[in-house]
Design a protein around this motif. Structure first.
Motif, PDB file in Angstrom:
ATOM      1  N   PRO A  40       0.878  -1.166   0.124  1.00 46.34           N
ATOM      2  CA  PRO A  40       0.051  -0.067  -0.110  1.00 46.34           C
ATOM      3  C   PRO A  40       0.613   1.222   0.021  1.00 46.34           C
ATOM      4  CG  PRO A  40      -0.695  -1.723   1.539  1.00 46.34           C
ATOM      5  CD  PRO A  40       0.224  -2.140   1.033  1.00 46.34           C
ATOM      6  N   VAL A  41       1.897   1.232   0.806  1.00 50.20           N
ATOM      7  CA  VAL A  41       2.955   2.466   0.729  1.00 50.20           C
ATOM      8  C   VAL A  41       3.570   2.672  -0.659  1.00 50.20           C
ATOM      9  CG1 VAL A  41       4.977   3.474   1.489  1.00 50.20           C
ATOM     10  CG2 VAL A  41       3.181   2.271   3.256  1.00 50.20           C
ATOM     11  N   LEU A  42       3.595   1.592  -1.300  1.00 47.39           N
ATOM     12  CA  LEU A  42       4.496   1.893  -2.839  1.00 47.39           C
ATOM     13  C   LEU A  42       3.331   2.309  -3.582  1.00 47.39           C
ATOM     14  CD1 LEU A  42       6.806   1.218  -4.791  1.00 47.39           C
ATOM     15  CD2 LEU A  42       5.791  -1.393  -4.916  1.00 47.39           C
ATOM     16  N   MET A  43       2.127   1.771  -3.471  1.00 46.12           N
ATOM     17  CA  MET A  43       0.964   2.193  -4.387  1.00 46.12           C
ATOM     18  C   MET A  43       0.731   3.705  -4.061  1.00 46.12           C
ATOM     19  SD  MET A  43       0.393  -0.147  -6.527  1.00 46.12           S
ATOM     20  CE  MET A  43      -1.083   0.480  -7.052  1.00 46.12           C
ATOM     21  N   LEU A  44       0.702   4.047  -2.940  1.00 39.53           N
ATOM     22  CA  LEU A  44       0.489   5.528  -2.473  1.00 39.53           C
ATOM     23  C   LEU A  44       1.592   6.418  -2.954  1.00 39.53           C
ATOM     24  CD1 LEU A  44      -1.271   7.259  -0.818  1.00 39.53           C
ATOM     25  CD2 LEU A  44       0.128   7.068   1.035  1.00 39.53           C
ATOM     26  N   ALA A  45       3.030   5.994  -2.788  1.00 40.63           N
ATOM     27  CA  ALA A  45       4.191   6.787  -3.392  1.00 40.63           C
ATOM     28  C   ALA A  45       3.776   6.872  -4.998  1.00 40.63           C
ATOM     29  CB  ALA A  45       5.195   6.044  -3.204  1.00 40.63           C
ATOM     30  N   LEU A  46       3.573   5.771  -5.791  1.00 38.55           N
ATOM     31  CA  LEU A  46       3.365   5.993  -7.080  1.00 38.55           C
ATOM     32  C   LEU A  46       2.274   6.813  -7.488  1.00 38.55           C
ATOM     33  CD1 LEU A  46       3.600   2.074  -8.100  1.00 38.55           C
ATOM     34  CD2 LEU A  46       5.327   3.840  -8.433  1.00 38.55           C
ATOM     35  N   VAL A  47       1.332   7.045  -6.662  1.00 38.90           N
ATOM     36  CA  VAL A  47       0.197   7.929  -7.089  1.00 38.90           C
ATOM     37  C   VAL A  47       0.699   9.267  -6.966  1.00 38.90           C
ATOM     38  CG1 VAL A  47      -2.135   8.648  -6.575  1.00 38.90           C
ATOM     39  CG2 VAL A  47      -1.637   6.268  -6.669  1.00 38.90           C
ATOM     40  N   GLY A  52      -7.651  -7.675   4.349  1.00 37.02           N
ATOM     41  CA  GLY A  52      -8.439  -6.680   5.153  1.00 37.02           C
ATOM     42  C   GLY A  52      -7.468  -5.384   5.165  1.00 37.02           C
ATOM     43  N   VAL A  53      -6.121  -5.534   5.245  1.00 28.80           N
ATOM     44  CA  VAL A  53      -5.154  -4.442   5.376  1.00 28.80           C
ATOM     45  C   VAL A  53      -5.214  -3.610   3.821  1.00 28.80           C
ATOM     46  CG1 VAL A  53      -2.845  -3.644   5.510  1.00 28.80           C
ATOM     47  CG2 VAL A  53      -3.713  -5.192   7.247  1.00 28.80           C
ATOM     48  N   TRP A  54      -5.231  -4.583   2.854  1.00 26.19           N
ATOM     49  CA  TRP A  54      -5.237  -4.204   1.465  1.00 26.19           C
ATOM     50  C   TRP A  54      -6.435  -3.543   1.056  1.00 26.19           C
ATOM     51  CZ3 TRP A  54      -2.938  -9.234  -1.361  1.00 26.19           C
ATOM     52  CH2 TRP A  54      -1.574  -9.233  -1.266  1.00 26.19           C
ATOM     53  N   LEU A  55      -7.828  -4.076   1.311  1.00 25.63           N
ATOM     54  CA  LEU A  55      -8.671  -3.247   1.193  1.00 25.63           C
ATOM     55  C   LEU A  55      -9.101  -2.077   1.686  1.00 25.63           C
ATOM     56  CD1 LEU A  55     -11.191  -6.336   1.109  1.00 25.63           C
ATOM     57  CD2 LEU A  55     -10.399  -5.199  -0.940  1.00 25.63           C
ATOM     58  N   GLY A  56      -8.511  -1.975   3.238  1.00 22.06           N
ATOM     59  CA  GLY A  56      -8.565  -0.667   3.954  1.00 22.06           C
ATOM     60  C   GLY A  56      -7.811   0.381   3.247  1.00 22.06           C
ATOM     61  N   SER A  57      -6.386  -0.136   2.817  1.00 20.58           N
ATOM     62  CA  SER A  57      -5.853   0.984   2.164  1.00 20.58           C
ATOM     63  C   SER A  57      -6.157   1.379   0.985  1.00 20.58           C
ATOM     64  CB  SER A  57      -4.257   0.113   1.791  1.00 20.58           C
ATOM     65  OG  SER A  57      -3.805  -0.292   3.248  1.00 20.58           O
ATOM     66  N   ALA A  58      -6.694   0.377   0.058  1.00 25.22           N
ATOM     67  CA  ALA A  58      -7.276   0.912  -1.219  1.00 25.22           C
ATOM     68  C   ALA A  58      -8.650   1.882  -1.002  1.00 25.22           C
ATOM     69  CB  ALA A  58      -7.762  -0.218  -1.904  1.00 25.22           C
ATOM     70  N   VAL A  59      -9.371   1.810   0.040  1.00 27.65           N
ATOM     71  CA  VAL A  59     -10.425   2.808   0.472  1.00 27.65           C
ATOM     72  C   VAL A  59      -9.711   4.158   0.845  1.00 27.65           C
ATOM     73  CG1 VAL A  59     -12.307   3.041   1.991  1.00 27.65           C
ATOM     74  CG2 VAL A  59     -11.998   1.018   0.821  1.00 27.65           C
ATOM     75  N   VAL A  60      -8.913   3.984   1.563  1.00 30.98           N
ATOM     76  CA  VAL A  60      -8.215   5.203   2.075  1.00 30.98           C
ATOM     77  C   VAL A  60      -7.675   6.044   0.848  1.00 30.98           C
ATOM     78  CG1 VAL A  60      -6.267   6.310   3.411  1.00 30.98           C
ATOM     79  CG2 VAL A  60      -7.565   4.379   4.401  1.00 30.98           C
ATOM     80  N   MET A  61      -6.866   5.315  -0.070  1.00 31.19           N
ATOM     81  CA  MET A  61      -6.261   5.954  -1.368  1.00 31.19           C
ATOM     82  C   MET A  61      -7.366   6.520  -2.316  1.00 31.19           C
ATOM     83  SD  MET A  61      -3.101   3.044  -2.100  1.00 31.19           S
ATOM     84  CE  MET A  61      -2.890   4.067  -3.794  1.00 31.19           C
ATOM     85  N   MET A  62      -8.360   5.729  -2.301  1.00 37.12           N
ATOM     86  CA  MET A  62      -9.466   6.194  -3.130  1.00 37.12           C
ATOM     87  C   MET A  62     -10.271   7.386  -2.779  1.00 37.12           C
ATOM     88  SD  MET A  62      -9.450   4.442  -5.843  1.00 37.12           S
ATOM     89  CE  MET A  62     -11.023   4.870  -6.626  1.00 37.12           C
ATOM     90  N   LEU A  63     -10.208   7.460  -1.300  1.00 37.56           N
ATOM     91  CA  LEU A  63     -11.177   8.686  -0.607  1.00 37.56           C
ATOM     92  C   LEU A  63      -9.902   9.868  -0.380  1.00 37.56           C
ATOM     93  CD1 LEU A  63     -13.275   6.791   1.891  1.00 37.56           C
ATOM     94  CD2 LEU A  63     -13.744   7.708  -0.459  1.00 37.56           C
TER      95      LEU A  63
END
Length: 416
Positions: A30-37, A242-253
């Motif tokens: 999730p941190v890597l995906m957030l950094a890529l965004v 659960g961690v991945w889905l929660g991180s995805a929701v936070v990233m989308m919002l």
């Protein structure tokens, strides 16, 4: 649940969640995906602000008051010099970076909606489209200014939509957000079920090849060991998911709207919240994941028990892998035609249900009774697989040497 099973579950769970690889994939991804965004956006913030600093030269005297507010609402800042500027002076300012570009509006703009957009570097397709739409719409408004037709045309352009209705069942939500929800969900189901099914296989194989299992089964029954491994690894999968889905929701919002803030003209292309599944779809996803995991975990555990080396396991797991790969290959067609009898029938096949039923549910085509029926069929199939896998596991966990043939497996099931 007996205490030996709980002990195995605790051991399998803690051993995996404490590993560096688990921490890296669970928290690092999730941190890597957030950094890529965010990193490219933040690095390009300065350039983006400069590119959104525009000047407007209006030779018609009619378009500036219409174009300027629309550019401002799209996130652009306008230069104070908008009339009477020479192209040469503006070109120098653009090259020196004082301006991101300028729009030259003339009689041709009023006649056909065409305008000159002068920039130092070629703009993105999204920016070119957004600015072009603003100019064309403004030219249309200027030509219709003062007529009763203008307001009606504005409503026509903004609210036109194709309402698709099907006679063969429920309407299908076949827009791009629905497709992305369906495909992304099926990909996660495929990846997680396969990944943790392989984890069960490797756990069985490691203990068998290391002769640890001979000590373990002296204090518990083989079926207790298999059940503990499946539940323990499954708990790890639920934690990570659960961690991945929660991180995805936070990233989308949070993260995605922050990125759009630097590209405001792209915000009108899609509502990012539409990509998020609703509560019903999340419940379907969780149910199909649990049912699919237990179904395939039993198969992978049996494969691990019948093999003695890593090479044998790679060959023996191929038929089980194909049961997951085949429906995943069909996902795109199932999303596009979810009411087709072929996909309805295949989505009820227990080994295909986790992938195809979710694809149809995310496309809005799976009725509640179909989802419930698929879960029931998967549950019954899981019981049958667990019975067969348990008998193979009971004999094969202590067997060494050549991988058994199919007739030998049948004999193990009969005699176990």
């Amino acid at each position: 649940m007996t205490s030996p099973v709980i002990s195995v579950i605790r051991r399998e769970y803690l051993q995996r969640v404490r590993s560096r690889w688990f921490l890296f994939t669970t928290l690092g991804l999730p941190v890597l995906m957030l950094a890529l965004v965010l990193v490219p956006v933040l690095m390009g913030e300065r350039d983006a602000r400069r590119e959104r600093h525009l000047a407007i030269v209006d030779e018609t005297g009619q378009l500036f008051d219409i174009v300027a507010p629309r550019l401002a609402s799209a996130g652009y800042t306008l230069d104070t010099l908008t009339h009477g500027a020479a192209p040469r002076d503006l070109n120098v300012r653009v090259v020196e970076g004082d301006l991101g570009g300028y729009l030259w509006l003339d009689r041709e703009t009023l006649a056909s909606g065409r305008a000159r957009f002068v920039v130092n570097e070629s703009p993105s397709a999204i920016r070119r489209f957004a600015v072009g739409q603003i100019v064309a719409r403004s030219a249309l408004d200027a030509r219709l200014n003062g007529t009763d037709v203008a307001a009606d045309l504005a409503v026509l352009l903004e609210e036109s939509e194709l309402d698709v209705q099907t006679l063969g069942g429920d309407g299908i939500d076949d827009d791009m957000p629905a497709f992305l929800r369906a495909f992304t969900g099926t990909f996660f189901l495929y990846f997680v079920i396969f990944f943790y099914g392989i984890a069960v296989l490797r756990s069985v194989l490691e203990e068998k090849t290391g002769r640890i299992v001979e000590v373990i089964v002296s204090s518990m029954k083989p079926w207790q060991l298999m059940l503990g491994k499946i539940l323990g690894v499954g708990a790890v999968g639920l934690t990570q998911l659960g961690v991945w889905l929660g991180s995805a929701v936070v990233m989308m919002l949070l993260a995605a709207p922050s990125a759009v803030a630097f590209l405001p003209e792209g915000a009108t292309l899609t509502d990012l919240k539409e990509l998020l599944p609703d509560a019903r779809l999340l419940a379907v996803f969780a149910s199909l994941f649990l049912a699919g995991y237990f179904l395939y975990a039993g198969l992978f555990a049996a494969v691990g028990a019948m093999c003695s080396t890593e090479e044998e396991a790679q060959q023996a797991q191929f038929p089980v892998m194909m049961l997951l790969v085949v429906p995943f290959v069909m996902v795109t067609a199932a999303i596009q035609s979810p009411h087709a009898p072929l996909w309805v029938g295949l989505s009820l096949v227990p080994f295909f249900s986790p992938i195809l039923m979710y694809a149809r549910a995310a496309a809005g085509a799976a009725a509640t009774w179909e989802i419930v029926l698929s879960l029931v069929l998967m549950g019954l199939t899981t019981l049958a697989v667990a019975w067969v896998a348990g008998r193979i596991y009971k004999v094969g966990i202590l067997m060494q040497g050549k991988r058994p043939t199919l007739p030998e497996l049948v004999r193990w099931v009969r005699e176990a």
